[in-house]
Design an enzyme around this catalytic site. Sequence first.
Site, PDB file in Angstrom:
ATOM      1  N   ASN A 107      28.049  34.569  34.750  1.00  0.00           N
ATOM      2  CA  ASN A 107      28.808  35.801  34.522  1.00  0.00           C
ATOM      3  C   ASN A 107      30.209  35.439  34.048  1.00  0.00           C
ATOM      4  OD1 ASN A 107      30.673  35.625  36.888  1.00  0.00           O
ATOM      5  ND2 ASN A 107      28.735  35.667  37.995  1.00  0.00           N
TER       6      ASN A 107
ATOM      7  N   ASP B 297      23.512  37.614  41.563  1.00  0.00           N
ATOM      8  CA  ASP B 297      22.640  38.301  42.526  1.00  0.00           C
ATOM      9  C   ASP B 297      21.258  37.666  42.602  1.00  0.00           C
ATOM     10  OD1 ASP B 297      24.445  40.253  43.412  1.00  0.00           O
ATOM     11  OD2 ASP B 297      24.218  41.316  41.503  1.00  0.00           O
TER      12      ASP B 297
ATOM     13  N   LYS C 101      12.977  21.159  29.834  1.00  0.00           N
ATOM     14  CA  LYS C 101      13.440  22.223  28.937  1.00  0.00           C
ATOM     15  C   LYS C 101      12.258  23.080  28.453  1.00  0.00           C
ATOM     16  CE  LYS C 101      15.956  22.999  24.690  1.00  0.00           C
ATOM     17  NZ  LYS C 101      16.318  22.443  23.409  1.00  0.00           N
TER      18      LYS C 101
ATOM     19  N   PRO D  68      21.036  34.457  48.341  1.00  0.00           N
ATOM     20  CA  PRO D  68      21.598  34.829  49.649  1.00  0.00           C
ATOM     21  C   PRO D  68      22.922  35.549  49.426  1.00  0.00           C
ATOM     22  CG  PRO D  68      21.907  32.474  49.227  1.00  0.00           C
ATOM     23  CD  PRO D  68      21.038  33.004  48.116  1.00  0.00           C
ATOM     24  N   ASP D  69      23.209  36.535  50.249  1.00  0.00           N
ATOM     25  CA  ASP D  69      24.509  37.211  50.171  1.00  0.00           C
ATOM     26  C   ASP D  69      25.454  36.488  51.133  1.00  0.00           C
ATOM     27  OD1 ASP D  69      26.746  38.917  50.531  1.00  0.00           O
ATOM     28  OD2 ASP D  69      25.568  40.555  49.677  1.00  0.00           O
ATOM     29  N   ILE D  70      26.352  35.696  50.562  1.00  0.00           N
ATOM     30  CA  ILE D  70      27.203  34.824  51.374  1.00  0.00           C
ATOM     31  C   ILE D  70      28.157  35.654  52.223  1.00  0.00           C
ATOM     32  CG2 ILE D  70      28.797  32.867  51.265  1.00  0.00           C
ATOM     33  CD1 ILE D  70      27.618  32.412  48.370  1.00  0.00           C
TER      34      ILE D  70
ATOM     35  N   PHE E  37      35.228  41.079  47.913  1.00  0.00           N
ATOM     36  CA  PHE E  37      35.722  41.708  46.696  1.00  0.00           C
ATOM     37  C   PHE E  37      34.653  42.640  46.162  1.00  0.00           C
ATOM     38  CE2 PHE E  37      39.744  40.060  44.968  1.00  0.00           C
ATOM     39  CZ  PHE E  37      40.109  39.302  46.065  1.00  0.00           C
TER      40      PHE E  37
ATOM     41  N   LYS F  14      30.155  49.471  50.311  1.00  0.00           N
ATOM     42  CA  LYS F  14      29.887  48.020  50.345  1.00  0.00           C
ATOM     43  C   LYS F  14      30.462  47.389  51.603  1.00  0.00           C
ATOM     44  CE  LYS F  14      29.513  45.998  46.457  1.00  0.00           C
ATOM     45  NZ  LYS F  14      29.811  45.559  45.108  1.00  0.00           N
TER      46      LYS F  14
ATOM     47  N   LYS G 271      27.987  45.427  54.097  1.00  0.00           N
ATOM     48  CA  LYS G 271      28.076  43.974  54.308  1.00  0.00           C
ATOM     49  C   LYS G 271      28.696  43.634  55.667  1.00  0.00           C
ATOM     50  CE  LYS G 271      27.964  42.839  49.500  1.00  0.00           C
ATOM     51  NZ  LYS G 271      27.709  41.689  48.668  1.00  0.00           N
TER      52      LYS G 271
HETATM   53  O1  C5P Z   1      28.178  41.292  43.930  1.00  0.00           O
HETATM   54  P1  C5P Z   1      28.766  42.191  44.969  1.00  0.00           P
HETATM   55  O2  C5P Z   1      29.446  43.394  44.404  1.00  0.00           O
HETATM   56  O3  C5P Z   1      27.862  42.469  46.110  1.00  0.00           O
HETATM   57  O4  C5P Z   1      29.974  41.310  45.563  1.00  0.00           O
HETATM   58  C1  C5P Z   1      30.780  41.824  46.562  1.00  0.00           C
HETATM   59  C2  C5P Z   1      31.321  40.713  47.414  1.00  0.00           C
HETATM   60  O5  C5P Z   1      30.241  39.965  47.976  1.00  0.00           O
HETATM   61  C3  C5P Z   1      32.215  39.703  46.744  1.00  0.00           C
HETATM   62  O6  C5P Z   1      33.235  39.394  47.673  1.00  0.00           O
HETATM   63  C4  C5P Z   1      31.317  38.481  46.544  1.00  0.00           C
HETATM   64  O7  C5P Z   1      32.051  37.268  46.600  1.00  0.00           O
HETATM   65  C5  C5P Z   1      30.365  38.581  47.709  1.00  0.00           C
HETATM   66  N1  C5P Z   1      29.025  38.099  47.419  1.00  0.00           N
HETATM   67  C6  C5P Z   1      28.561  36.974  48.092  1.00  0.00           C
HETATM   68  N2  C5P Z   1      27.280  36.546  47.873  1.00  0.00           N
HETATM   69  C7  C5P Z   1      26.467  37.200  47.019  1.00  0.00           C
HETATM   70  C8  C5P Z   1      26.924  38.340  46.332  1.00  0.00           C
HETATM   71  C9  C5P Z   1      28.208  38.757  46.556  1.00  0.00           C
HETATM   72  O8  C5P Z   1      29.311  36.373  48.855  1.00  0.00           O
HETATM   73  N3  C5P Z   1      25.242  36.763  46.831  1.00  0.00           N
END
Ligand code: C5P
Length: 397
Positions: A208, A276, A286, A303-305, A323, A337, A341
């Site tokens: 991105n 995502d 390749k 994974p959503d960190i 963010f 959000k 989260k």
């Molecule tokens: O992509 P998204 O809008 O959900 O991101 C919101 C927040 O979540 C950001 O702070 C981003 O760093 C965090 N995030 C994360 N891991 C992910 C997706 C987003 O830590 N897989």
Amino acid sequence: MLADKHILLIVGGGIAAFKSLDLVRRLREQGAQVTPVLTKAGVEFVTPLSLSALSASKVYQDLFNLTDEAEMGHIELSRAADLIVVAPATADLMAKMAGGLANDLASTLLLATDKRVLIAPSMNVRMWDHPATQRNLATLQGDGILVVGPNEGDMACGEYGPGRMAEVPEIIAAIDAALADGPLNGRHVLVTSGPTHEPIDPVRYIANRSSGAQGTAIAKALAALGADVTFVTGPADVPPPMDMTVVKVQTAQEMLEAVQAAGAADAAVFAAAVADWHVANAGDSKIKKDGSGLPKLDFAENPDILATVSQMSKGRPKLVVGFAAETDDVIANATAKRLRKQCDWIVANDVSPETGIMGGSENAVTLISADGAESWPRMSKDAVAATLAQRIAEAIA
Ligand code: C5P
């Protein structure tokens, strides 16, 4: 307090420069090491010889000096100190700093440094009061530059008012405070930044447009307040800060592992634009355009960190900041959000192309917390970082 501290002292061209000689003596008496830099105008007021004799150091004067560059390059010089002090800071030096000019050794060092900078302004009262100087002062303060003085009183030019450089004991007190009393001293703060790259095959990836500028600025601003920062970054455009633990990763999975390996943190700021999805069937070799049709990519969720750390039952940082880069309904989406989260704050911004924020140098953010939404004026990413770092310091004090 000052023992073994290394101060880079930039002496500008003002009548108060004579006080800088005494400043060098007093700093050395307290055990500090002082490396002087003398501007071209400064030479008109103090001699390199007196500065060198008092500091027992070489005096640096030229940007393009072959011997100096061979011994210690100007970038290294700007980073070798614990603190940079500009005394006297003339109107011209302040204007250069505010404008980001780098056309002599002093201004280049000030632009290249990753250390805190303390200025002791000194100038005629009308020059100090001039809107241009006051504008520059506000810019510098927004950039996190520390300021001591000026004092009000009789001036060498015969006028009276604010503009006299702070006295040496005041400057020493400000140096002490800058070196010792960072509100985040002893605090460990984790920052994620940049994009992630999710491989399709060994040569292709999904990414991105995140430049890493805001996350990098936040890490620097936190370190400037004394925090011990662990900076976990994807492949960003801007270089990572120096003088902190930097962990470079490529994928979201690697970023999560680096975050989990970073140890207990007092606060965590998740500024990374994490992908995502990753490609579940990424190839080991390749993918060829061999006539057998278009490749079929299977996506799997990353994974959503932020959510993982926010929902930790043990060892959760006291403050978790996420963010939200949105293109519409910024506040509503970011508020949802935060709840989803379970982080404490969300720093929300509108990244629609017409805002110029993604990849640009400015940001306009809204801080969303349990107390509601607070929109900050549009400002530089550095100023957003300095403001956020200050708020974090207050929150985890
Ligand atoms: O992509 P998204 O809008 O959900 O991101 C919101 C927040 O979540 C950001 O702070 C981003 O760093 C965090 N995030 C994360 N891991 C992910 C997706 C987003 O830590 N897989």
